[in-house]
Write an enzyme that holds these catalytic residues in place. Structure first.
Site, mmCIF file in Angstrom:
data_model
loop_
_atom_site.group_PDB
_atom_site.id
_atom_site.type_symbol
_atom_site.label_atom_id
_atom_site.label_comp_id
_atom_site.label_asym_id
_atom_site.label_seq_id
_atom_site.Cartn_x
_atom_site.Cartn_y
_atom_site.Cartn_z
ATOM 1 N N GLU A 62 18.161 48.018 0.726
ATOM 2 C CA GLU A 62 19.072 46.922 0.411
ATOM 3 C C GLU A 62 18.395 45.797 1.492
ATOM 4 O OE1 GLU A 62 23.500 45.214 1.971
ATOM 5 O OE2 GLU A 62 22.980 47.322 2.122
ATOM 6 N N LYS B 24 18.024 50.497 4.902
ATOM 7 C CA LYS B 24 18.679 49.250 5.375
ATOM 8 C C LYS B 24 17.663 48.543 6.316
ATOM 9 C CE LYS B 24 21.807 45.705 5.830
ATOM 10 N NZ LYS B 24 22.095 44.926 4.960
#
Length: 239
Positions: A118, A40
């Site tokens: 992500e 992330k």
């Protein structure tokens, strides 16, 4: 050159379940026998616990992955305020640098069989004055999975995002229908329309429909995804 698989997960908007679907994918990859890690790279919105700054989305990904990455590798840019990353970064004196993220991704590939990256928000979220998350996806050179929040307006959002992905020269590996509005009228018809258009215009398959789960359970959502098809697509993308 690493033989690890990797995929960039983006969404039609913010708050459409991108982290939830990414976590479901991680569970699915693990069940498929793969060592799965999550990246992330940029997270906006942090809380402090035991003297350590954390992010709820990153926590959810950590819980789903079966390969743990150090926080500074998993999220090289953790911003405190929950707002547009480039705005928060400017206020916090941080420069969101794509090269740093690419280096983190390269290291993550040495530690796992598959790395789920992500993105933040939708496909074109500014990171600094000149670069956005689409530039990040290009720099990583990864196939893209598009999470579509099934709610009013999702058809146009899905088609526009798919076009933007193609315009950047990236492969749309598939898409996931995430049912964020359980009361939506004609949900099946909306999904069918997106499925037909993305298959015809982008050859992008529907990888699964994720029901509106309460409580949210990514391990249950994993069973709603065609992980085998996604793995095959990612392997083909390497050649």
């Amino acid at each position: 050159m690493s033989t690890a698989l990797s995929v960039f997960v983006t969404g039609t908007d913010t708050e459409i379940g991108k982290t939830f679907v990414s976590a479901a994918m991680l569970h699915g990859f693990a069940r498929h026998g793969l060592r799965a890690a999550a990246l992330k790279p940029v997270a906006a919105g942090a809380y402090e616990r035991d003297g350590i700054w954390r992010n709820e989305d990153a926590d959810q990904l950590d819980a789903a992955a079966n390969v743990a990455l150090p926080p500074e590798l998993r999220t090289p840019f953790l911003l405190k305020a929950p707002a547009a990353p480039h705005i928060v970064a400017a206020h916090e004196g941080v420069t969101l640098d794509i090269d740093t993220i690419v280096a983190s991704h390269r290291e993550a590939l040495t530690r796992a069989n598959v790395v789920v990256v992500e993105g933040v928000g939708g496909f074109r979220v500014p990171l600094n004055d000149t670069q956005d998350t689409a530039d990040l996806a290009v720099a990583l050179g990864l196939p893209v999975v598009l999470v579509v929040g099934i709610r009013l307006g999702c058809i146009s959002h899905a088609l526009l995002t798919a076009d933007a992905i193609r315009q950047r020269g990236l492969t749309l590996a598939g898409w996931v229908a995430n049912h964020v509005d359980p009361a939506m009228s004609y949900a099946d018809e909306n999904v069918a329309t997106i499925r037909d258009w993305l298959a015809r215009e982008h050859r992008a398959p529907l990888l699964g429909r994720v029901a509106h789960l309460r409580p949210a359970a990514p391990e249950s959502a994993a069973a709603m995804l065609d992980i085998a098809a996604l793995v095959d697509t990612l392997r083909r993308a390497q050649h």
